[in-house]
Design an enzyme around this catalytic site. Structure first.
Site, PDB file in Angstrom:
ATOM      1  N   GLU A 127       0.872  -1.183   0.000  1.00  0.00           N
ATOM      2  CA  GLU A 127       0.000   0.000   0.000  1.00  0.00           C
ATOM      3  C   GLU A 127       0.910   1.235   0.000  1.00  0.00           C
ATOM      4  O   GLU A 127       1.826   1.351   0.831  1.00  0.00           O
ATOM      5  CB  GLU A 127      -0.875  -0.027   1.253  1.00  0.00           C
ATOM      6  CG  GLU A 127      -1.553   1.289   1.605  1.00  0.00           C
ATOM      7  CD  GLU A 127      -2.445   1.844   0.513  1.00  0.00           C
ATOM      8  OE1 GLU A 127      -3.366   1.130   0.084  1.00  0.00           O
ATOM      9  OE2 GLU A 127      -2.205   3.004   0.092  1.00  0.00           O
ATOM     10  N   GLY A 168       3.290   0.086  -5.499  1.00  0.00           N
ATOM     11  CA  GLY A 168       3.169  -1.310  -5.943  1.00  0.00           C
ATOM     12  C   GLY A 168       3.931  -1.588  -7.228  1.00  0.00           C
ATOM     13  O   GLY A 168       4.403  -2.701  -7.460  1.00  0.00           O
ATOM     14  N   ASP A 213      -6.062  -4.039  -5.901  1.00  0.00           N
ATOM     15  CA  ASP A 213      -7.229  -3.372  -5.298  1.00  0.00           C
ATOM     16  C   ASP A 213      -6.888  -1.881  -5.205  1.00  0.00           C
ATOM     17  O   ASP A 213      -6.591  -1.347  -4.122  1.00  0.00           O
ATOM     18  CB  ASP A 213      -7.481  -3.979  -3.918  1.00  0.00           C
ATOM     19  CG  ASP A 213      -8.643  -3.326  -3.208  1.00  0.00           C
ATOM     20  OD1 ASP A 213      -8.742  -3.483  -1.966  1.00  0.00           O
ATOM     21  OD2 ASP A 213      -9.445  -2.642  -3.882  1.00  0.00           O
TER      22      ASP A 213
END
Ligand code: SAM
Length: 277
Positions: free
Chosen positions: A109, A141, A159
């Site tokens: 994250e 990421g 996500d």
């Protein structure tokens, strides 16, 4: 923050807004990456808002997190090592941990402030982040995947926020090519890929970018009431060409949206979506 009832509007098209009544603002911060807020809504419980976009709500977050987790996890014969890109609220981690075969979950994250706020204000989502199988990394990421060794993960689940700012590169062919390199031979990449009604181009671009890298790519859908047009899509690429509509490992108990029937039905696309791919 006091009790201040007001309407929160998200614009989805020049002539269409989605309005949610807010009872109070529980937390607000301008982080290094985005404007972050946690609000109490009238009808959806608490919600995470990033840069003015509703990300996830207590009331319908499982409609999204269960599908992004359990479709790829159940399509894989024995998922052990899972990489999550984004997912700062923790809802996806909570669902991934429901599979006993999963031994290690790395969540990358970019913004630690999201995790901190969700730990405090959204415990129903972030409850899995302290599980001994979870390894939190606060990094972009894209950089993390680029420096990962080949064949490191069975699943990569993206996500992310909508394309824009720090998440733009997460929808690129270059990133998906790196994901392909980092997946094991029977691995799957699954990503949230926007919605087909107001943002068909974003969905089409993401799907086609994955399909340009993976030998077998499918789109599946979920219904998420708080999102712009209820439909939400996910794109899944199989490195081994294994059709993800097939269920190869045991589904978890206690879900409110995912079932084996819903898994299979999610791949049955209405022509208006199928014809966009
Ligand atoms: N899980 C929620 C849902 O139900 O839609 C929303 C997604 S989650 C909040 C999106 C996360 O992606 C955010 O916390 C954001 O900080 C993170 N993110 C955006 N770009 C990123 C990047 N390049 N690398 C890692 N995380 C990123």
């Amino acid at each position: 923050m006091g009790d201040i009832s007001f309407w929160f509007y998200e614009q989805h098209a020049p002539g269409t807004f989605m309005g949610v009544r807010i009872k109070s603002v529980l937390y607000q911060e301008r982080t290094r990456f985005q404007e972050l807020a946690i609000v109490e809504t009238e009808d959806f419980g608490r919600a995470l808002v990033l840069d003015g976009a509703l990300q996830t709500t207590e009331r319908d977050e499982k409609f999204y997190h269960e599908m992004l987790a359990h479709v790829p996890l159940c399509a894989h014969p024995s998922p052990q090592r899972v990489l999550i890109i984004g997912g700062g609220d923790g809802g996806l981690v909570r669902e991934v941990l429901k599979h006993p075969s999963v031994e290690h979950v790395t969540m990358v994250e970019i913004d630690p402030a999201v995790v901190e706020a969700c730990r405090k204000y959204l415990p129903a989502l972030s409850c899995g982040l302290d599980d001994e199988r979870v390894h939190l990394v606060f990094e972009d990421g894209i950089a993390y995947v680029a420096r990962s060794a080949p064949e490191s993960f069975d699943l990569i689940l993206v996500d992310s926020t909508d394309p824009g700012g720090s998440s733009t590169g997460l929808f690129s062919s270059a990133f998906y090519r790196e994901c392909h390199r980092v997946l094991n031979a029977s691995g799957y990449l699954a990503c949230q890929t926007e919605e087909p009604f107001f943002r068909p181009q974003a969905m089409q671009d993401a799907y086609r970018a994955v399909a340009g890298i993976f030998p077998l790519t499918r789109l599946f859908i979920s219904a998420v009431p708080v999102y712009s047009a209820w439909f939400w899509t996910f794109t899944i690429g199989s490195k081994a060409g294994l059709d993800p509509v097939q269920i190869r490992s045991a589904p978890p108990a206690g879900t409110i949206y995912y079932t084996p029937e819903v898994h299979r039905a999610a791949f049955a696309l209405p022509p208006f979506i199928r014809d966009l791919l």
